[in-house]
Design a protein around this motif. Structure first.
Motif, PDB file in Angstrom:
ATOM      1  N   ARG A  64       8.068   3.154  -5.276  1.00 17.70           N
ATOM      2  CA  ARG A  64       8.515   4.296  -6.078  1.00 17.70           C
ATOM      3  C   ARG A  64       7.418   4.785  -7.019  1.00 17.70           C
ATOM      4  NH1 ARG A  64      13.485   5.878  -7.278  1.00 17.70           N
ATOM      5  NH2 ARG A  64      12.945   6.018  -9.489  1.00 17.70           N
ATOM      6  N   TYR A  65       6.595   3.878  -7.487  1.00 20.85           N
ATOM      7  CA  TYR A  65       5.566   4.270  -8.450  1.00 20.85           C
ATOM      8  C   TYR A  65       4.525   5.209  -7.840  1.00 20.85           C
ATOM      9  CZ  TYR A  65       1.928   4.013 -12.012  1.00 20.85           C
ATOM     10  OH  TYR A  65       0.990   4.334 -12.954  1.00 20.85           O
ATOM     11  N   TYR A  66       4.356   5.168  -6.528  1.00 18.65           N
ATOM     12  CA  TYR A  66       3.314   5.947  -5.865  1.00 18.65           C
ATOM     13  C   TYR A  66       3.862   7.213  -5.197  1.00 18.65           C
ATOM     14  CZ  TYR A  66       1.167   1.412  -6.554  1.00 18.65           C
ATOM     15  OH  TYR A  66       0.707   0.252  -7.126  1.00 18.65           O
ATOM     16  N   ARG A  67       5.159   7.465  -5.351  1.00 18.57           N
ATOM     17  CA  ARG A  67       5.774   8.568  -4.617  1.00 18.57           C
ATOM     18  C   ARG A  67       5.243   9.932  -5.064  1.00 18.57           C
ATOM     19  NH1 ARG A  67       8.817   6.740  -8.622  1.00 18.57           N
ATOM     20  NH2 ARG A  67      10.317   8.023  -9.773  1.00 18.57           N
ATOM     21  N   ARG A  68       4.890  10.086  -6.347  1.00 17.71           N
ATOM     22  CA  ARG A  68       4.382  11.380  -6.792  1.00 17.71           C
ATOM     23  C   ARG A  68       2.961  11.618  -6.287  1.00 17.71           C
ATOM     24  NH1 ARG A  68       7.478   9.488 -10.779  1.00 17.71           N
ATOM     25  NH2 ARG A  68       9.359  10.678 -11.151  1.00 17.71           N
ATOM     26  N   TYR A  69       2.189  10.563  -6.217  1.00 18.53           N
ATOM     27  CA  TYR A  69       0.859  10.716  -5.632  1.00 18.53           C
ATOM     28  C   TYR A  69       0.984  11.059  -4.147  1.00 18.53           C
ATOM     29  CZ  TYR A  69      -3.864   9.651  -4.040  1.00 18.53           C
ATOM     30  OH  TYR A  69      -5.110   9.727  -3.459  1.00 18.53           O
ATOM     31  N   ALA A  70       1.923  10.421  -3.453  1.00 18.91           N
ATOM     32  CA  ALA A  70       2.144  10.736  -2.037  1.00 18.91           C
ATOM     33  C   ALA A  70       2.568  12.189  -1.870  1.00 18.91           C
ATOM     34  CB  ALA A  70       3.191   9.795  -1.452  1.00 18.91           C
ATOM     35  N   ALA A  71       3.463  12.657  -2.731  1.00 16.41           N
ATOM     36  CA  ALA A  71       3.907  14.055  -2.666  1.00 16.41           C
ATOM     37  C   ALA A  71       2.740  15.001  -2.944  1.00 16.41           C
ATOM     38  CB  ALA A  71       5.039  14.289  -3.655  1.00 16.41           C
ATOM     39  N   PHE A  72       1.874  14.609  -3.856  1.00 10.81           N
ATOM     40  CA  PHE A  72       0.681  15.398  -4.163  1.00 10.81           C
ATOM     41  C   PHE A  72      -0.205  15.521  -2.920  1.00 10.81           C
ATOM     42  CE2 PHE A  72      -3.842  15.148  -5.256  1.00 10.81           C
ATOM     43  CZ  PHE A  72      -4.016  16.295  -6.012  1.00 10.81           C
ATOM     44  N   LEU A  73      -0.412  14.409  -2.218  1.00  9.60           N
ATOM     45  CA  LEU A  73      -1.205  14.456  -0.995  1.00  9.60           C
ATOM     46  C   LEU A  73      -0.567  15.388   0.038  1.00  9.60           C
ATOM     47  CD1 LEU A  73      -2.212  10.694  -0.541  1.00  9.60           C
ATOM     48  CD2 LEU A  73      -3.617  12.555  -1.448  1.00  9.60           C
ATOM     49  N   ALA A  74       0.765  15.332   0.142  1.00 13.79           N
ATOM     50  CA  ALA A  74       1.463  16.207   1.083  1.00 13.79           C
ATOM     51  C   ALA A  74       1.288  17.681   0.707  1.00 13.79           C
ATOM     52  CB  ALA A  74       2.944  15.841   1.130  1.00 13.79           C
ATOM     53  N   GLU A  75       1.290  17.967  -0.575  1.00  9.64           N
ATOM     54  CA  GLU A  75       1.068  19.339  -1.038  1.00  9.64           C
ATOM     55  C   GLU A  75      -0.312  19.853  -0.641  1.00  9.64           C
ATOM     56  OE1 GLU A  75       1.576  19.144  -5.220  1.00  9.64           O
ATOM     57  OE2 GLU A  75       3.750  18.773  -5.126  1.00  9.64           O
ATOM     58  N   HIS A  76      -1.222  18.934  -0.417  1.00 13.53           N
ATOM     59  CA  HIS A  76      -2.587  19.315  -0.071  1.00 13.53           C
ATOM     60  C   HIS A  76      -2.921  19.029   1.389  1.00 13.53           C
ATOM     61  CE1 HIS A  76      -2.760  19.344  -4.462  1.00 13.53           C
ATOM     62  NE2 HIS A  76      -3.780  20.167  -4.326  1.00 13.53           N
ATOM     63  N   GLY A  77      -1.888  18.972   2.237  1.00 15.46           N
ATOM     64  CA  GLY A  77      -2.102  18.975   3.671  1.00 15.46           C
ATOM     65  C   GLY A  77      -2.149  17.632   4.361  1.00 15.46           C
ATOM     66  N   PHE A  78      -1.871  16.542   3.647  1.00 18.27           N
ATOM     67  CA  PHE A  78      -1.852  15.217   4.270  1.00 18.27           C
ATOM     68  C   PHE A  78      -0.419  14.749   4.487  1.00 18.27           C
ATOM     69  CE2 PHE A  78      -5.978  15.259   2.159  1.00 18.27           C
ATOM     70  CZ  PHE A  78      -6.804  14.697   3.127  1.00 18.27           C
ATOM     71  N   SER A  79      -0.205  13.986   5.549  1.00 20.25           N
ATOM     72  CA  SER A  79       1.010  13.200   5.665  1.00 20.25           C
ATOM     73  C   SER A  79       0.750  11.884   4.934  1.00 20.25           C
ATOM     74  CB  SER A  79       1.349  12.913   7.130  1.00 20.25           C
ATOM     75  OG  SER A  79       1.649  14.105   7.817  1.00 20.25           O
ATOM     76  N   ALA A  80       1.659  11.493   4.046  1.00 16.60           N
ATOM     77  CA  ALA A  80       1.446  10.293   3.239  1.00 16.60           C
ATOM     78  C   ALA A  80       2.631   9.348   3.384  1.00 16.60           C
ATOM     79  CB  ALA A  80       1.241  10.664   1.772  1.00 16.60           C
ATOM     80  N   ILE A  81       2.337   8.063   3.463  1.00 15.63           N
ATOM     81  CA  ILE A  81       3.371   7.038   3.650  1.00 15.63           C
ATOM     82  C   ILE A  81       3.330   6.060   2.487  1.00 15.63           C
ATOM     83  CG2 ILE A  81       4.137   5.098   5.077  1.00 15.63           C
ATOM     84  CD1 ILE A  81       3.008   6.544   7.498  1.00 15.63           C
ATOM     85  N   THR A  82       4.480   5.819   1.896  1.00  6.24           N
ATOM     86  CA  THR A  82       4.634   4.725   0.934  1.00  6.24           C
ATOM     87  C   THR A  82       5.617   3.719   1.530  1.00  6.24           C
ATOM     88  OG1 THR A  82       6.469   5.803  -0.237  1.00  6.24           O
ATOM     89  CG2 THR A  82       4.233   6.251  -1.038  1.00  6.24           C
ATOM     90  N   PHE A  83       5.486   2.454   1.138  1.00 10.33           N
ATOM     91  CA  PHE A  83       6.385   1.431   1.683  1.00 10.33           C
ATOM     92  C   PHE A  83       6.402   0.242   0.741  1.00 10.33           C
ATOM     93  CE2 PHE A  83       2.212   0.154   2.935  1.00 10.33           C
ATOM     94  CZ  PHE A  83       2.224  -1.238   2.987  1.00 10.33           C
ATOM     95  N   ASP A  84       7.457  -0.528   0.829  1.00  9.43           N
ATOM     96  CA  ASP A  84       7.564  -1.769   0.064  1.00  9.43           C
ATOM     97  C   ASP A  84       7.257  -2.954   0.960  1.00  9.43           C
ATOM     98  OD1 ASP A  84       8.372  -1.050  -2.640  1.00  9.43           O
ATOM     99  OD2 ASP A  84      10.222  -0.303  -1.748  1.00  9.43           O
ATOM    100  N   TYR A  85       6.452  -3.877   0.429  1.00 16.64           N
ATOM    101  CA  TYR A  85       6.201  -5.119   1.149  1.00 16.64           C
ATOM    102  C   TYR A  85       7.488  -5.923   1.288  1.00 16.64           C
ATOM    103  CZ  TYR A  85       1.381  -4.296  -0.598  1.00 16.64           C
ATOM    104  OH  TYR A  85       0.158  -3.768  -0.925  1.00 16.64           O
ATOM    105  N   ARG A  86       7.508  -6.843   2.207  1.00 17.80           N
ATOM    106  CA  ARG A  86       8.639  -7.769   2.346  1.00 17.80           C
ATOM    107  C   ARG A  86       8.871  -8.493   1.022  1.00 17.80           C
ATOM    108  NH1 ARG A  86       6.888 -11.360   7.161  1.00 17.80           N
ATOM    109  NH2 ARG A  86       6.119  -9.307   7.808  1.00 17.80           N
ATOM    110  N   GLY A  87      10.125  -8.549   0.618  1.00 20.70           N
ATOM    111  CA  GLY A  87      10.479  -9.238  -0.616  1.00 20.70           C
ATOM    112  C   GLY A  87      10.380  -8.389  -1.862  1.00 20.70           C
ATOM    113  N   ILE A  88      10.020  -7.094  -1.725  1.00 29.47           N
ATOM    114  CA  ILE A  88       9.830  -6.213  -2.869  1.00 29.47           C
ATOM    115  C   ILE A  88      10.638  -4.927  -2.670  1.00 29.47           C
ATOM    116  CG2 ILE A  88       8.156  -4.774  -4.114  1.00 29.47           C
ATOM    117  CD1 ILE A  88       7.769  -7.630  -4.777  1.00 29.47           C
ATOM    118  N   GLY A  89      11.228  -4.424  -3.742  1.00 29.20           N
ATOM    119  CA  GLY A  89      11.879  -3.115  -3.718  1.00 29.20           C
ATOM    120  C   GLY A  89      12.887  -2.963  -2.602  1.00 29.20           C
ATOM    121  N   ALA A  90      12.745  -1.878  -1.833  1.00 29.12           N
ATOM    122  CA  ALA A  90      13.689  -1.590  -0.754  1.00 29.12           C
ATOM    123  C   ALA A  90      13.592  -2.588   0.391  1.00 29.12           C
ATOM    124  CB  ALA A  90      13.462  -0.169  -0.225  1.00 29.12           C
ATOM    125  N   SER A  91      12.501  -3.329   0.476  1.00 30.64           N
ATOM    126  CA  SER A  91      12.323  -4.317   1.552  1.00 30.64           C
ATOM    127  C   SER A  91      12.707  -5.729   1.127  1.00 30.64           C
ATOM    128  CB  SER A  91      10.860  -4.313   2.031  1.00 30.64           C
ATOM    129  OG  SER A  91      10.487  -3.044   2.529  1.00 30.64           O
TER     130      SER A  91
END
Length: 333
Positions: A64-91
Motif C-alpha cells: 500500500r505504501y508504494y501504490r501512489r508511486y505506482a500510479a504515478f508511473l502509470a500516469e507517465h506511460g508505464f504499467s506498474a505492479i505492486t505486491f505483498d511478500y508472503r506473510g505480509i499485508g494482503a499475502s
C-alpha cells in the motif's frame, strides 16, 4: 512506524486492478497492477506503454505504501505492479503462528514469480524493477531477474549489523538483533504492529534479519545457497543504486555489500542530500512519500525510460575503497 508511512496510508488509494500471482512453490501472492490511462491488463488497444515496472517493498512495509508511486508511473506511460511478500499485508495468512517463510523466499520465489507474471502479461515490453530496501537486494535472488532491462534500488541492503550508520548502530543492534528475536521466539512471529515498529513478520524472516550475516546467502539452507548465488551472478541489468545521506540503514558500506553480490551487473551509486529536496531529513522511507512526486519521482522516470542517470551531476557518487564487504566471505561454502 516511520511517520512517512503512517501519513501515506491515511490517504485515499488510487485505482488499480487486483492480481493473484502463483509462486513456483505453490504460495499465492496478492498485488495490484496500475495501467496507463486505467486500461486493463491483457487487453490490446492503442495506448502506448513504455514498459513494465515491478516495485518490491522494504521488509515490514506493505505494498500500500508504494501504490501512489505506482500510479504515478502509470500516469507517465508505464504499467506498474505492486505486491505483498508472503506473510505480509494482503499475502499474509489469518495467523502468522506456524507460518513458514524465510527472508530468501521473498527473492527466490516471490519477486521471481511477480517478474515472471509481468513478462507473461506484458510480452515484448521492457521489464524494469524498482526495489526499496530489501526489495532492492532481493531482486538478485530471483532467477527471472536475468530478463530485466533496468533496475533502480532505493536504500538497498540486507541489514548486516556492521553496516548500520554511525550513531545508530547500538540502537539498531538492540532493537533488531536482541529485542526482535526475543519477541519472535516468544510469540511465534514478530509482532511488529504491536511495537509500532513495522508490520508483523513471519518467524523465519525476523530471525534471518536478526542473524545479520555478512554473507546473506549463508542464512539459506546449504542446498539453496548455490542456487541463490547463481541468480546473483546471472543478473546483468544496469543498477542505479540511490540512498539519502541520512539513511541509517543504507550506508555506503551497506550499498557496496549489496552490489558486490551481483558482479556482472554494471552499477552506479548516488547519495542524495535531503537539502536538495527542501527537507532537513528524509531517512530510509521518505523518498516514496508523494511529497516527492515533482522531484525524486520525476527523476526516476529519466532512468526508467531512457537509462540516463539524473543525478550524475547533482548527487554524491560513492567510490569503493577497494575490497567489497560481501567478497570477504567465500562463495563456495
Amino acid at each position: 512506524m516511520d511517520p512517512a508511512i503512517v501519513q501515506s496510508d491515511k490517504r485515499i488509494a488510487p485505482p488499480a486492478t487486483p492480481i493473484e500471482v502463483s509462486c513456483s512453490d505453490g504460495q499465492i501472492l496478492y498485488g495490484h497492477v496500475f495501467e496507463p490511462n486505467g486500461r486493463a491488463p491483457d487487453t490490446s488497444d492503442t495506448v502506448p506503454v513504455k514498459g513494465i515496472v515491478v516495485i518490491a517493498c522494504a521488509t515490514g512495509v506493505t505494498a500500500r505504501y508504494y501504490r501512489r508511486y505506482a500510479a504515478f508511473l502509470a500516469e507517465h506511460g508505464f504499467s506498474a505492479i505492486t505486491f505483498d511478500y508472503r506473510g505480509i499485508g494482503a499475502s499474509a495468512p489469518v495467523s502468522l503462528r506456524g507460518f513458514r517463510a524465510r527472508w530468501h523466499d521473498w527473492g527466490l520465489y516471490d519477486i521471481d514469480a511477480v517478474l515472471g507474471w509481468a513478462r507473461n502479461h506484458h510480452v515484448h515490453l521492457p521489464l524494469h524493477f524498482v526495489g526499496h530496501s530489501f526489495g532492492g537486494f532481493g531482486v538478485g535472488l530471483a532467477p527471472e531477474s536475468r530478463h530485466l532491462t533496468r533496475i533502480l534500488t532505493v536504500g538497498a541492503q540486507h541489514a548486516h549489523w556492521r553496516d548500520y550508520a554511525t550513531g545508530h548502530r547500538a540502537r539498531f543492534i538492540a532493537r533488531w538483533h536482541l529485542v526482535m528475536p526475543m519477541l519472535t521466539l516468544a510469540s511465534g512471529f514478530f509482532p511488529g504492529k504491536r511495537s509500532g515498529w513495522l508490520e508483523d513478520l513471519p518467524r523465519g524472516v525476523a530471525l534471518d534479519w536478526a542473524r545479520g550475516r555478512k554473507d546473506f546467502t549463508l542464512n539459506a539452507p546449504p542446498a539453496l545457497r548455490n542456487r541463490l548465488r547463481a541468480s546473483q551472478r546471472g543478473l546483468q541489468a544496469p543498477i542505479l543504486a540511490v540512498a539519502t545521506t541520512d539513511d541509517p540503514y543504507a550506508s555506503a558500506p551497506a550499498i557496496a555489500r549489496t552490489l558486490a553480490y551481483t558482479p556482472h551487473a554494471p552499477s552506479t551509486t548516488r547519495f542524495l542530500e535531503p537539502g536538495a529536496y527542501g527537507q532537513k531529513g528524509i531517512g530510509h522511507f521518505g523518498l516514496f512519500h508523494d511529497m516527492h512526486k515533482s522531484t525524486f519521482w520525476q527523476q526516476t522516470l529519466v532512468w526508467l525510460e531512457h537509462g540516463v542517470d539524473p543525478w550524475a551531476t547533482k548527487a554524491t557518487p560513492y567510490r569503493s575503497p577497494g575490497r567489497t564487504p560481501a567478497s570477504e566471505t567465500p562463495k563456495s561454502q
